[in-house]
Write an enzyme that holds these catalytic residues in place. Structure first.
Site, PDB file in Angstrom:
ATOM      1  CD1 TRP A   1      -9.018  -8.279  -4.407  1.00 27.57           C
ATOM      2  CD2 TRP A   1      -8.446  -8.018  -6.557  1.00 27.57           C
ATOM      3  NE1 TRP A   1     -10.112  -7.788  -5.054  1.00 27.57           N
ATOM      4  CE2 TRP A   1      -9.800  -7.626  -6.381  1.00 27.57           C
ATOM      5  CE3 TRP A   1      -7.877  -7.947  -7.828  1.00 27.57           C
ATOM      6  CZ2 TRP A   1     -10.573  -7.171  -7.442  1.00 27.57           C
ATOM      7  CZ3 TRP A   1      -8.657  -7.497  -8.876  1.00 27.57           C
ATOM      8  CH2 TRP A   1      -9.989  -7.105  -8.682  1.00 27.57           C
ATOM      9  CG  ASP A   2      -5.757  -5.752   1.416  1.00 23.93           C
ATOM     10  OD1 ASP A   2      -6.645  -6.389   1.996  1.00 23.93           O
ATOM     11  OD2 ASP A   2      -4.763  -5.271   2.008  1.00 23.93           O
TER      12      ASP A   2
ATOM     13  CG  ASP B   1      -3.244  -7.794   8.508  1.00 27.61           C
ATOM     14  OD1 ASP B   1      -2.698  -8.247   7.481  1.00 27.61           O
ATOM     15  OD2 ASP B   1      -4.109  -6.902   8.467  1.00 27.61           O
TER      16      ASP B   1
ATOM     17  NE  ARG C   1      -6.313   0.249   6.815  1.00 27.18           N
ATOM     18  CZ  ARG C   1      -5.358  -0.042   5.967  1.00 27.18           C
ATOM     19  NH1 ARG C   1      -5.604  -0.197   4.693  1.00 27.18           N
ATOM     20  NH2 ARG C   1      -4.124  -0.192   6.372  1.00 27.18           N
TER      21      ARG C   1
ATOM     22  CB  CYS D   1      -5.051  -9.766   1.094  1.00 24.01           C
ATOM     23  SG  CYS D   1      -4.720  -8.877   2.630  1.00 24.01           S
TER      24      CYS D   1
ATOM     25  CG  ASP E   1      -2.024   0.888   1.250  1.00 16.71           C
ATOM     26  OD1 ASP E   1      -2.123   1.673   0.307  1.00 16.71           O
ATOM     27  OD2 ASP E   1      -2.838   0.808   2.183  1.00 16.71           O
TER      28      ASP E   1
HETATM   29  C1  GLA Z   1      -4.280  -4.969   5.032  1.00 21.40           C
HETATM   30  C2  GLA Z   1      -3.436  -6.162   4.695  1.00 21.40           C
HETATM   31  C3  GLA Z   1      -1.985  -5.865   4.992  1.00 21.40           C
HETATM   32  C4  GLA Z   1      -1.542  -4.636   4.217  1.00 21.40           C
HETATM   33  C5  GLA Z   1      -2.455  -3.470   4.546  1.00 21.40           C
HETATM   34  C6  GLA Z   1      -2.135  -2.270   3.675  1.00 21.40           C
HETATM   35  O1  GLA Z   1      -4.342  -4.769   6.404  1.00 21.40           O
HETATM   36  O2  GLA Z   1      -3.867  -7.307   5.381  1.00 21.40           O
HETATM   37  O3  GLA Z   1      -1.179  -6.972   4.651  1.00 21.40           O
HETATM   38  O4  GLA Z   1      -1.570  -4.915   2.845  1.00 21.40           O
HETATM   39  O5  GLA Z   1      -3.815  -3.808   4.368  1.00 21.40           O
HETATM   40  O6  GLA Z   1      -2.954  -1.200   3.931  1.00 21.40           O
END
Ligand code: GLA
Length: 726
Positions: free
Chosen positions: A460-461, A529, A426, A507, A350
């Site tokens: 891909w989050d 995480d 967030r 993700c 990110d």
């Molecule tokens: C999520 C993901 C992390 C990271 C953050 C970035 O929390 O699980 O691994 O990529 O976003 O903002």
């Protein structure tokens, strides 16, 4: 009466599912261990409870069925619930016919299990309401899994409202099943929970638009006689619901698996069909067999065959090392270190787009943050590739920041109920993926990102749940959650088609969307995480009940409290990598990492694709953990042992292995670690039968850890490598 019985049997490798048809009703005669010969029709009521058992069963005289509906006098949770075009709730589905076809019958807009062997199609109908219900039971050559889905068609002239259509119903005998589910939260995903369901209804579900970290759709139900385990999962990434209903009146238990009917109602117009996602079910003799079957199923029938047994690259991700604060210089320094250590893939997480320096802006603006990157993303990727690394990129396509050009130009793309303040999580809103323009925008924009940095890998989050369901482009909000998932699958399918060789990792704030639907498109998922190994032990073990090692993203980070060696020993059981600022590591730590990387690469295929056996469970009374991974030909294996209690004035644990070849002789060697003394006896030979049957204490191995804390070692771990020598 009896001559009207008709029996349909569907076999898997070790199980049989037998239906008996009687006078327009379809009952489940048997689901469990394989039977070869069917009893003669004269003796069929050995199977089916079709006696006179009072009001609760007098309509159909059958207690175990594969379908149920509202208005049958059998007052239980039902598979299907509709409002007919005449405004009534009552249904009367009866058996019409069945057929067996080769292969599967996949759907265009939903992921379905691949490489099917054959499919049984059972057709039921409610003639009064002009509805047809088709049930599809699909089996696979090398598997005991049965995939089940339903299709409801409106053959009438008016609209029908579908209030619920689950993917699978299974009724079984008895009412004291121990249900095992995998529940948790962010950073505490998939902790095993055991619940005895002896009366009433027990349920797991998700309601936030993703399959969720709170309750995974996978669950098991253990037979009260200790005789077998049923297991279930759903090939779907949205709201799901699993119901277990102990029906004490007729001594049976009903399992239902499917899309959650929370905020759900779907309009089925004349001639339309609604198809559910596929659910999967399994009967196995033990929890271990469930795990092995589920792992094989994911690798053989869910994951894109292109990646199924392909070794996953060892990566370094900058997130935990830098968060949003990085410069091009920093990234290149990190990449230098990564290359020097033996890493294969560098992942930029990110913060590389729009003007994103924190989580309050830029989601949706998928163009390069040139000031921060000191030029374009493409140029940075080239520089990283020049160091001998692949380049991977993070995106969070489903989201939009209010501080973004996308929001300024297209506020209607955000999911906001008109007139209401949206929920912000967030600092972000969710894009309205029901809107086809939004889908097309994402296909183009994310496609451009992948193209311009020539990504080898994409993370891909999806960092928040869905709350304010609304689309300006679609009338019935009751279909929103499902249509969102269809929109998401459409976007991902288009990108997968355009970039078939790119490795995608899914993700969702860690492991909030770990499910078979995402794994169909993206062969691995970031598990959590939480990278602190003591907690991660539980998360990984819970996840491994249903999902194979190769599907589980697992990294070593710089988190406190545990030795570097334990971090590796825990994380190596997955698609492995590092997530730390390697430029800040001491020389000693760098040497440790280098050795870990050599070990991982040497045993990567075994660790990612070997057969996994749970030995001691972290969820067990002892709260110790161990596992062994064995190659298909049993010629090599790696075992993991973890002491999780403080070792004050206690004797070491004893360990036993399983699955090794009883007739073979193995050499074994404990992986050298920097944190135990060199005079510890760490190698030897042993027969497979001894390893499988004796308890080993490995005495001093655990007491001599050099980085022990003053009051013992909260987590001490070891890896042992076994090789057949005779
Ligand atoms: C999520 C993901 C992390 C990271 C953050 C970035 O929390 O699980 O691994 O990529 O976003 O903002």
């Amino acid at each position: 009466m009896r001559e009207k019985f008709n029996v349909v049997k569907l076999d898997t490798t070790n199980t049989s599912l037998v239906f008996a048809v009687n006078d327009g009703n379809l009952g489940i005669a048997h689901y469990g261990k394989k039977i070869t010969d069917l009893p003669q029709s004269d003796s069929l009521d050995m199977f089916l409870l079709n006696g006179q058992w009072g009001a609760s069963v007098d309509r159909f005289n059958i207690t175990k069925m594969s379908y149920s509906f509202v208005g049958d006098g059998n007052m239980r949770e039902s598979l299907v619930s509709v409002i007919n075009s005449d405004g009534t709730y009552t249904s009367r589905f009866v058996y019409k016919k069945h057929s067996l076809v080769n292969g599967g019958i996949p759907l265009d807009d939903l992921p379905c299990a691949r490489n099917a062997e054959k499919t049984l199609i059972v057709e039921l109908a409610d003639d009064y309401a002009n509805l047809t219900l088709k049930q599809y039971y699909t089996v696979f050559k090398d598997s005991d899994i049965i995939a089940v889905r339903q299709e409801l068609t409106n053959n009438g002239k008016g609209n029908v409202t579908v209030l619920r259509l689950m993917s699978l119903q299974l009724d079984v005998s008895g009412t004291s099943y121990n249900c095992v589910s995998f529940n948790g939260a962010w950073a505490r995903e998939r902790y095993r929970k055991d619940t005895a369901v002896t009366a009433g209804t027990w349920m797991i579900q998700s309601m936030g638009g993703q399959s969720s970290a709170i309750m995974n759709p996978f669950f098991m139900a253990k037979n009260p006689d200790g005789n077998g385990v049923y297991a279930f999962n759903l090939i779907y990434s949205g709201n799901h619901k699993e119901i277990v209903e102990a029906c004490n009146d007729i001594n049976s238990t009903r399992f239902l698996v499917g899309i959650n009917d929370y905020c759900f109602n779907l309009t089925l117009k004349a001639g339309e069909t609604f198809a559910t996602p596929q659910a999967v079910m399994l009967f196995a003799d033990s929890e271990q067999s469930v795990t092995s079957e589920m792992h094989n199923f994911v690798n053989n029938h869910i994951v894109d065959p292109k990646f199924a047994y392909k070794d996953r690259p060892l990566l370094l991700n900058n997130w935990e090392g830098t968060h949003f604060s990085f410069t091009e210089e920093k990234l290149l320094e990190l990449a230098d270190k990564a290359a020097e250590l033996g890493v294969e893939l560098f992942v930029l997480d990110d913060g590389w787009f729009g003007h994103r320096d924190n989580d309050a802006s830029s989601l949706g603006d998928w163009y390069d943050y040139k000031e921060k990157l000191n030029g374009s993303l493409g140029k940075l990727a080239d520089k990283i590739r020049a160091k001998g690394l692949h380049f991977g990129i993070w995106v969070e396509p489903e989201m939009i920041s209010e501080d973004s050009d996308l929001f300024r130009n297209h506020p209607e793309y955000a999911m906001i109920v008109p007139g209401r303040e949206p929920i912000r999580r967030r600092n972000q809103l969710v894009l309205d993926l029901v809107n086809k323009d939004v889908q097309d925008y994402l296909i183009k924009e994310i496609g451009d990102v992948i193209e311009r940095c020539k990504a080898y890998y994409v993370k891909w989050d999806c960092n928040r749940h869905i709350s304010d369901i609304y689309s300006a482009t679609f009338e019935n909000t009751g279909e929103y959650f499902h249509r969102y998932v269809l929109g998401l699958y459409r976007v991902i399918s288009a990108l997968k088609k355009r970039f078939p060789d790119v490795l995608f990792e899914s993700c969702s704030a860690g492991g909030n969307r770990f499910d078979l639907g995402m794994l169909y498109y993206m062969p691995q998922t970031w598990c959590s995480d939480m990278t602190e190994p003591r907690h991660r032990l539980s998360i990984q073990e819970g996840t491994l009940y249903a999902y194979p090692q190769s599907a589980i993203g697992a990294h070593v980070s710089a988190c406190q409290n545990s030795s570097f060696e334990s971090k590796f020993n825990v994380a190596c059981l997955g698609a492995f990598g590092y997530e730390l600022d390697a430029t800040k590591c001491t020389q000693e730590e760098l040497e440790i990492i280098k050795k870990q990387i050599v070990f991982y690469k040497q045993h990567r295929h075994l660790l990612q694709f070997g057969k996994y056996y749970r030995l001691k469970s972290i969820f067990g009374r002892e709260r110790k953990s161990s596992w062994i991974i064995i190659s298909e030909d049993k010629s090599e294996a790696i075992a993991f042992l973890a002491e999780t209690d403080e070792l004050i004035n206690s004797v070491p644990s004893e360990w036993r292995f399983t699955g090794l070849d009883d007739n073979a002789l193995y050499s074994f060697e404990v992986r050298p670690q920097n944190n135990f003394k060199s005079d510890v006896i760490a190698s030897g030979t042993a027969g497979g039968d001894a390893l499988n049957n004796c308890e080993f204490s490995f005495g001093k191995l655990f007491s001599d850890e050099t980085d022990r804390q003053p009051y013992g070692t909260p987590l001490a771990t070891r890896l042992i490598y076994f090789k057949r020598i005779d």
